[in-house]
Design a protein around this motif. Sequence first.
Motif, PDB file in Angstrom:
ATOM      1  N   PRO A  47     -31.492  27.869 -23.445  1.00 52.61           N
ATOM      2  CA  PRO A  47     -30.394  27.534 -24.351  1.00 52.61           C
ATOM      3  C   PRO A  47     -30.021  26.063 -24.133  1.00 52.61           C
ATOM      4  N   GLN A  48     -29.406  25.450 -25.159  1.00 58.86           N
ATOM      5  CA  GLN A  48     -29.120  24.019 -25.077  1.00 58.86           C
ATOM      6  C   GLN A  48     -28.239  23.706 -23.868  1.00 58.86           C
ATOM      7  N   PHE A  49     -27.296  24.598 -23.572  1.00 60.21           N
ATOM      8  CA  PHE A  49     -26.411  24.365 -22.439  1.00 60.21           C
ATOM      9  C   PHE A  49     -26.447  25.568 -21.522  1.00 60.21           C
ATOM     10  N   ASN A  56     -27.068  29.849 -27.747  1.00 60.95           N
ATOM     11  CA  ASN A  56     -26.977  28.780 -28.739  1.00 60.95           C
ATOM     12  C   ASN A  56     -26.218  29.245 -29.970  1.00 60.95           C
ATOM     13  N   VAL A  87     -31.852  31.604 -29.123  1.00 62.36           N
ATOM     14  CA  VAL A  87     -31.306  32.399 -28.023  1.00 62.36           C
ATOM     15  C   VAL A  87     -29.823  32.632 -28.303  1.00 62.36           C
ATOM     16  N   ASP A 140     -23.981  23.358 -19.126  1.00 63.82           N
ATOM     17  CA  ASP A 140     -22.631  23.445 -19.655  1.00 63.82           C
ATOM     18  C   ASP A 140     -21.710  23.119 -18.479  1.00 63.82           C
ATOM     19  N   GLU A 157     -22.038  11.867 -22.331  1.00 72.31           N
ATOM     20  CA  GLU A 157     -22.690  12.631 -23.403  1.00 72.31           C
ATOM     21  C   GLU A 157     -24.216  12.559 -23.293  1.00 72.31           C
ATOM     22  N   PRO A 158     -24.896  13.664 -23.582  1.00 67.15           N
ATOM     23  CA  PRO A 158     -26.364  13.629 -23.508  1.00 67.15           C
ATOM     24  C   PRO A 158     -26.975  12.798 -24.629  1.00 67.15           C
TER      25      PRO A 158
END
Lengths: 331, 365
Positions: free
Chosen positions: A145-147, B219, B216, A303, A250-251
């Motif tokens: 997942p992104q975070f 997200n 997922v 996160d 920030e990424p």
Amino acid sequence: MTDSGTYRSSPPRARMASVPVLTGTGPVLVTGICGRLGKQLARALHRDRPVVGVDRRPFHDIPKDITHAQVDIRRKKLKDVFRAGDIEAVVHLGVMHDPRASAAEHHSWNVAGFTKLLEYVSQFRIPKLVVLSSANVYGPQPSNPQFLTEEAPLLGGQNFSDIRDLVEVDMLAQSFFWKLPETETVILRPVHILGSVHNAPSNFLRLDPVVTVMGFDPMVQVVHQADVVHAIELALRPGIRGIFNVAGPEPMPLSRYIKMLGRQRISVPYSLARIVMGRMWSLRLTTFPAPELDHIRYVCMVDDSRSRQVLGFAPRMSLEQTVQSVDEGRW
Amino acid sequence: MARGALHAHMDNNPVERAARGVHNGPLVPSAPNPPSNTTPNAPEPRAFPSLASLAPRAKSSLMALVRLGAAARHAPKIVKRLAGVADDAVDEALQALLGESFADRMAKVPLTLGPSGVDAFGLDPEWTKYVILTVATLHRKYFRTEIHGIENVPAGRVLLVANHSGQIPIDGALIAASMLMDASPPRFVRAMVEKWALSLPYVSLFFTRVGQVVGVPENAHRLLSQEEVLLVFPEGTRGIAKTFDQRYKLTEFGLGFMRLAMETGTPIVPVAVVGGEEQYVSIANVEAVAKLLHAPVFPIIPQLFLPGGQLPLPTKYRLWFGEPMRFSGDPDDDDAVIEEKVWLVRQTIQSMVNRGLKERKHIFW
């Protein structure tokens, strides 16, 4: 060595003694104090509270009020350090990340050494333990997942077996939450630390040209070394316990970092990069093992809302400062 | 020769020496590649330069490559001007298609961009401009999409649930285009991408930059909590890879989207896509080959072998947006309970598809 028996070996008298109250000003024991991050932490702490350093390396230009014990954390002599001063907190930075070290040495240092340290923390009733792990324990995966939250599984060793003992260190520290609930255990998992430190992400951004994998440009989070030191200071405050992801500004996509540093970039197809890197690695022409290529292919972001809310952490360094820091004090 | 190779292997193998950590003495007789028994023609080791002298040479050739890349990037003025003209042409074309400038349209879309102009998921509006031009052209000129009931999409978080068809996900692109071009206010649709796609070079880069995310649950939760529009195809690859005889028959729906909607209190808007099934006529799906390639499907599409048949057929797309459906209850309920609700959504979409098919007079216009 992960069984709970290890910690039960402490003498009964010591067990009965209650854990001393955390004041937040007592002596701090810092392992791995001679690393670049360790030295910075020592400088940040030593004016407010006594600092005891443990490292097998010598501490040159040591501030006068820091006591340094040049011992290997696997040795019995470490116990003398605990006996000597009434240590209030232990900060474990002495994790070995050297991919060139033999697997046996790496494992014994990281796992056996840390187990020893935990044993003394339990025996001497140290009320605070801070362990510096890394967000790399989650591992870069296309299905991430992104975070990633702190509850995400630690899959870092899945495709990169050399870092399994680093995952194990994190797990050992986690088991301490229930083995010794009186001790406030904090695990920090910072993202890629940038600065004068000699770790893989900083070394990578110091390359010129920077090699990237063709057709991949993942989002990447970084944090300044000074912010990590700040996070450790926050974690040492009484009442803080748990696992915290630590992220900086920030990424951005990887290519933007390279652009910001004004470096040249060269993209190589993954299959070629893997073969060439593997070959260069065995010829000792590079410090990057081939599995680390996954870090510049897939996303491994965290996160950090828990560290912002509970720890009260916020990065003090701007994105620009963080990125440029890899070139500071290079030689 | 053979003696030389053996000699090199036994005594002066730099790889083994290096691996043992032997550094006393220079690594003089060495080869760029490790000598091994399988190369009987290895020349006398003396003929080769040392590793140390090779390193700068490798570096200089690397730098030559970099210079080549830099020359292309820092192109001469004329090329830059041409690129500028092309950029203006893109802006003009987009203005013609959107009815306002791209920047104006994007300004109406609620997005949270970082200091680098990229959002946390990797969406880069500058990048999407070119993609949107392509998709918008397909949307308006090629497939001439007809849209019904787009006003049914409520503001705030919403799940668009659609039937999937057509071998490549053009349906997703057209739904996204209609939300950006025809809905007011315009919305930016996020879709969930197969994990497999994100392990492919360029494909992963493309999907991330246009704001698509890995499929997922974490997200999905995050995007919905940011009040975004999420597009879901609960049929997944089963739906997109249907053979021609199965066209417009919805396959089994996954249950995940329903649990997600219930957990996050998100309304579901059913979307029927008519026109996708005829763009590529697939006569079979060879599972054995798909397995071999680690791909989800491997369709056999005869038209690909005809000249120009690689493009999808210019069928007319019709998108039907239904009334929002709201579900409540325990998201962790038994599959049986969830299935009933999913069945309701599926039937709604199926009947919308059937109605769309009945109303359509011709596949191509």
